[in-house]
Write an enzyme that holds these catalytic residues in place. Structure first.
Site, PDB file in Angstrom:
ATOM      1  N   CYS A 152       7.694   3.860  15.881  1.00  0.00           N
ATOM      2  CA  CYS A 152       8.061   5.269  15.969  1.00  0.00           C
ATOM      3  C   CYS A 152       9.512   5.436  15.534  1.00  0.00           C
ATOM      4  CB  CYS A 152       7.880   5.804  17.395  1.00  0.00           C
ATOM      5  SG  CYS A 152       8.119   7.587  17.462  1.00  0.00           S
ATOM      6  N   LEU A 155       4.680   9.490  15.318  1.00  0.00           N
ATOM      7  CA  LEU A 155       3.671   8.658  15.971  1.00  0.00           C
ATOM      8  C   LEU A 155       3.697   8.800  17.484  1.00  0.00           C
ATOM      9  CD1 LEU A 155       3.711   5.303  13.948  1.00  0.00           C
ATOM     10  CD2 LEU A 155       1.997   7.116  13.909  1.00  0.00           C
ATOM     11  N   CYS A 156       4.922   8.983  18.040  1.00  0.00           N
ATOM     12  CA  CYS A 156       4.977   9.041  19.503  1.00  0.00           C
ATOM     13  C   CYS A 156       4.352  10.331  20.036  1.00  0.00           C
ATOM     14  CB  CYS A 156       6.412   8.859  19.998  1.00  0.00           C
ATOM     15  SG  CYS A 156       7.627   9.683  18.983  1.00  0.00           S
ATOM     16  N   THR A 157       4.398  11.399  19.224  1.00  0.00           N
ATOM     17  CA  THR A 157       3.710  12.627  19.611  1.00  0.00           C
ATOM     18  C   THR A 157       2.206  12.367  19.676  1.00  0.00           C
ATOM     19  OG1 THR A 157       5.385  13.963  18.524  1.00  0.00           O
ATOM     20  CG2 THR A 157       3.290  15.040  18.989  1.00  0.00           C
ATOM     21  N   GLU A 171       1.528  10.158  22.774  1.00  0.00           N
ATOM     22  CA  GLU A 171       1.887  10.603  24.121  1.00  0.00           C
ATOM     23  C   GLU A 171       1.564  12.058  24.413  1.00  0.00           C
ATOM     24  OE1 GLU A 171       3.505   8.981  26.862  1.00  0.00           O
ATOM     25  OE2 GLU A 171       2.626   7.284  25.766  1.00  0.00           O
TER      26      GLU A 171
END
Ligand SMILES: [Zn+2]
Lengths: 450, 182
Positions: free
Chosen positions: B111, A210-212, A215
C-alpha cells in the site's frame, strides 16, 4: 445484367464524391471513374480490431468502395458482444471475431475481399504492416494503439532537412468510444501528431488505494477490486488472473458478492465486475456507428483525395444532446516516436566510446554521459552500476557492428545537458547514417546473416 | 490521392532492408525506462538487479536493506513489472519477501499511494524506490494491508518491535511463519 445494376446503384453516392471536381478537394485529387477503380485495385486497408468499432468499420469501408481489406483481432465472440457487434450471431459464440466478421461482410457486399487474421497484433512482422496503404484502428486499449502507432511511425523517414519523406508516411485513422462519447482522428506520421505526441489525451485509469480495498470498502467497485487484486492472489498462489477467462471472472464476481454482503454494499453484478476489472465503460452501438462512419469517411478522403482530411481530432459527445468539435492538435517536435531526431553521420569505424564523446561535442545535442539504446538492446548504460558493468565491453566495439551492420537506423540516447545553466536529463532520438557503406552489399550481408 | 504505388514500394524496401526479420522496436515505455535507469541514483542500502539480462529493463528487482527503524538489518526483495505504456501507468510492484508489516500484506501487495491513486507520469523509478524505503523506516497504521500488524503498531509499539524482530529472524507471529530475512 442484374449484377451491373446493383453495382451502379451501390456506387451512386460514392460517385458524387469521386467523379466530380470540387473546391474543397485534396491536393492531388484526379476525379473520374479511373479513381473509383484505383481504390478497388490498389488501396489496401487494414482494420485493427473486429469488435464494436471494427464490425462497423468493415461494413462501412466495404460499402465505401474499398475492395482489398484485411482485419486482425485476437478475440473470440462472447454472448455479451451480440447486442452491438452486429455481424455476429448466437451460433458464432466462441469463434474468432476476425473470421466471422470477414465472412459476414463478404456475404453481404458482393466483390469485396476481406482477409481475416486471428492473432495478436504483435505476432505480425513489420512487412505485414508495410503492405497496407492505410491502417484503420477500432481498438479499446491504449497499449494496442501505442503499439500500432510505433509500427506505423517506424516506416517514417526524414530527408536531410528534417522533412518527412512523403512515400514513407503510413496514414492511420483511429476511432475510440466510451459510452456516449467518442473520438475519430487522422494520424499522418511526421505531419500530424502521432498517438504518443498526445498520449495525455487519455486520462489515467482510476486506481483505488489497496488499503481502502482491504479495510474500508464503500462501493461495489471497491468490493470487485478487492476480489480481483487481493483475494485472488491469496487463494491462487502463483496462478495469474486472466481477465479473458470466464471462470476467473465468475470467481471474482462471487468473491466480490461475498464481500459486498459482509459490508452491506449493494450493486455488484457480473457485468459491473467485467467493467471494473477490464476497465471498460459499457459500449453504445450508436456511438460506435457514428465514430466508425467518421473514420471510414476519413479513410476514403486520404485514399482518394476527394476532400481535405479532418485536421485532426474529432470529439463526439452524445450524452446530453449532441456535441461535436474538431481540434487541431500540434506535434511534439521532440516526440521520440514520430519526430525526426538529430541526424548524425559517422564513419563505420567509429567505436561506441568515440560516438558517446561525439554526442558531447555535437552542437545540436551537447549531451554528456550518454547511455545508448538501439532497438531494445542497451549498448551502453551509464547507470546503475550493474548495467554499466554488463555493457562496458561494448565501448571499444564499432557502433556499426553493434547495430548489426545496418547502413542507417535510429538509436536513442539519454544523457545530461545544460539548459539555462541547469543540468537536466534528456532522452534524444538520433538518426545515425554510416558514410561510405555500400548499401546494397550490406543489405545482402545482413539478409544472408539473418 | 496518396501515391500508393510509391508508398508500397518504398516501405516494402525498408522492411526488406531490415533483413525481413521482425526487428524489435522499443515501446515508448521502454524508452522512458531507459532514461529512468540511466539516471537512477539509489540509496546505498538499495540494490537493483535484472534477472533477464541487460536488454530487459521492464522486469527487474530491487532489494532494500533499511539502516534505521524497526526493520534495520532485514533484506527485502521487490519485483517491478513495467508496462509498455509506462509512465502512463505505474509499474506493478510486489514484495517477494514475506514480511510482517502494516502496509504490506502476506501476498506481497504494497500500500503505497504513488503506486496507485497518486501515480503521475512525472514520477520515476527512483521515486518509487525511495517510497518503498520510507515504508520500512516509517511504517504507518493508518493505511493497513496487514490488519493485525497495524493494530499492534498502533496500540503497542514495543510489542510491534519484538514481533518484527521475531519475523525477521525466522519465526511465528500469531499463526504465520515468516522466513528469515536478516
Ligand atoms: Zn509523435
Amino acid at each position: 445484367m442484374v449484377e451491373s445494376t446493383v453495382q451502379q446503384s451501390r456506387s451512386r453516392d460514392l460517385d458524387k464524391l469521386l467523379l466530380r471536381p470540387g473546391n474543397l478537394v485534396g491536393p492531388n485529387f484526379e476525379p473520374g471513374p479511373g479513381l473509383r477503380e484505383d481504390l478497388k485495385e490498389y488501396v489496401r486497408v487494414l482494420v485493427v480490431g473486429a469488435g464494436g468499432l471494427g464490425c462497423e468499420l468493415l461494413k462501412d469501408l466495404a460499402l465505401s468502395g474499398f475492395r482489398e481489406i484485411e482485419v486482425i483481432d485476437m478475440d473470440r465472440i462472447e454472448v455479451s458482444n451480440l447486442n452491438r457487434q452486429f455481424l455476429f450471431r448466437l451460433e458464432d459464440v466462441g469463434k474468432p471475431k476476425a473470421e466471422v466478421a470477414a465472412r459476414r461482410v463478404m456475404q453481404r457486399v458482393a466483390g469485396v475481399n476481406i482477409v481475416p487474421h486471428f492473432c495478436r497484433i504483435e505476432d505480425k512482422e513489420l512487412d505485414f504492416y508495410s503492405n497496407f496503404s492505410i491502417i484503420a484502428l477500432g481498438l479499446d486499449s491504449i497499449e494496442a494503439r501505442s503499439y500500432i502507432n510505433s509500427v506505423a511511425c517506424s516506416f517514417l523517414e526524414y530527408d536531410a532537412d528534417d522533412k518527412p519523406q512523403e512515400e514513407t508516411v503510413k496514414p492511420m485513422v483511429d476511432g475510440g468510444t466510451e459510452g456516449f462519447q467518442g473520438h475519430a482522428r487522422v494520424i499522418m506520421p511526421g505531419i500530424t501528431p502521432c498517438f504518443e505526441c498526445t498520449i495525455w489525451l487519455f486520462p489515467p485509469q482510476v486506481k483505488f488505494p489497496l488499503c481502502t480495498l482491504a479495510e474500508t470498502p464503500r462501493t461495489a467497485a471497491h468490493c470487485i477490486e478487492y476480489a480481483h487484486l487481493i483475494k485472488w492472489d491469496e487463494v491462487h498462489s502463483g496462478e495469474a488472473f486472466d481477465p479473458d477467462d470466464p471462470e476467473h471472472m465468475k470467481w471474482v464476481y462471487d468473491e466480490a458478492n461475498k464481500r459486498a454482503e459482509l459490508f452491506g454494499i449493494p450493486g455488484v453484478t457480473l457485468s459491473l465486475t467485467q467493467g471494473v476489472v477490464k476497465n471498460i465503460i459499457p459500449a453504445i452501438a450508436s456511438t460506435n456507428a457514428i465514430i466508425s462512419a467518421a473514420c471510414a469517411l476519413e479513410t476514403l478522403k486520404i485514399a482518394s483525395g476527394c476532400s481535405k482530411t479532418l485536421s485532426n481530432y474529432l470529439t463526439y459527445n452524445g450524452a446530453e444532446g449532441l456535441h461535436t468539435k474538431v481540434t487541431e492538435f500540434v506535434r511534439d517536435k521532440d516526440c521520440l516516436v514520430c519526430g525526426p531526431g538529430v541526424l548524425i553521420e559517422l564513419d563505420a569505424s567509429v567505436t561506441l566510446q568515440k560516438f558517446i564523446e561525439l554526442l558531447e561535442e555535437h552542437p545540436k545535442l551537447l549531451l554528456s554521459k550518454a547511455s545508448i539504446a538501439h532497438r531494445g538492446k542497451n549498448l551502453y548504460m551509464q547507470a546503475p552500476p550493474v548495467l554499466e558493468e554488463m555493457t562496458r565491453s561494448n565501448l571499444s566495439k564499432s557502433l556499426y557492428d553493434l547495430m548489426g551492420k545496418i547502413p542507417k537506423d535510429v538509436v536513442h540516447a539519454t544523457g545530461t545537458t545544460n539548459k539555462n545553466d541547469k543540468k537536466t536529463s534528456v532522452l534524444r532520438k538520433l538518426r545515425v547514417v554510416f558514410k561510405g557503406v555500400d548499401e546494397i552489399t550490406d543489405m545482402e550481408t545482413a539478409a544472408g546473416g539473418a | 490521392m496518396i501515391r500508393l504505388f510509391k508508398v508500397k514500394e518504398k516501405q516494402k524496401e525498408l522492411a526488406e532492408a531490415n533483413g525481413g526479420s521482425p526487428l524489435k522496436r522499443q515501446s515508448a515505455g521502454e524508452l522512458r525506462l531507459h532514461k529512468d535507469m540511466s539516471e537512477l541514483n539509489l540509496p546505498k542500502s538499495c540494490a537493483i538487479s535484472f534477472p533477464n539480462g541487460k536488454d530487459d529493463l521492464m522486469n527487474f528487482e530491487v532489494s532494500i536493506k533499511p539502516d534505521e527503524g524497526y526493520y534495520t538489518g532485514g533484506k527485502f526483495l521487490f519485483s517491478f513489472e513495467v508496462s509498455p505504456i509506462y509512465p502512463h501507468d505505474a509499474p506493478k510492484v510486489k514484495c517477494k519477501t514475506k514480511v510482517y508489516h502494516p502496509n504490506i500484506d502476506l501476498e506481497g501487495n504494497v500500500c503505497l499511494n504513488i503506486l496507485r491513486e497518486d501515480w503521475k507520469p512525472v514520477l520515476n523509478i527512483n521515486t518509487i524506490v525511495y517510497g518503498l524505503y520510507h515504508l520500512f523506516t516509517e511504517p504507518n497504521h493508518e493505511d493497513p494491508l496487514n490488519h493485525d500488524a497495524a493494530a499492534v503498531l498502533r496500540d503497542n509499539p514495543k510489542m510491534f518491535e519484538s514481533n518484527v524482530r521475531r519475523a525477521m529472524t525466522g519465526g511465528y507471529v500469531g499463526q504465520t511463519l515468516f522466513p528469515r530475512c536478516i
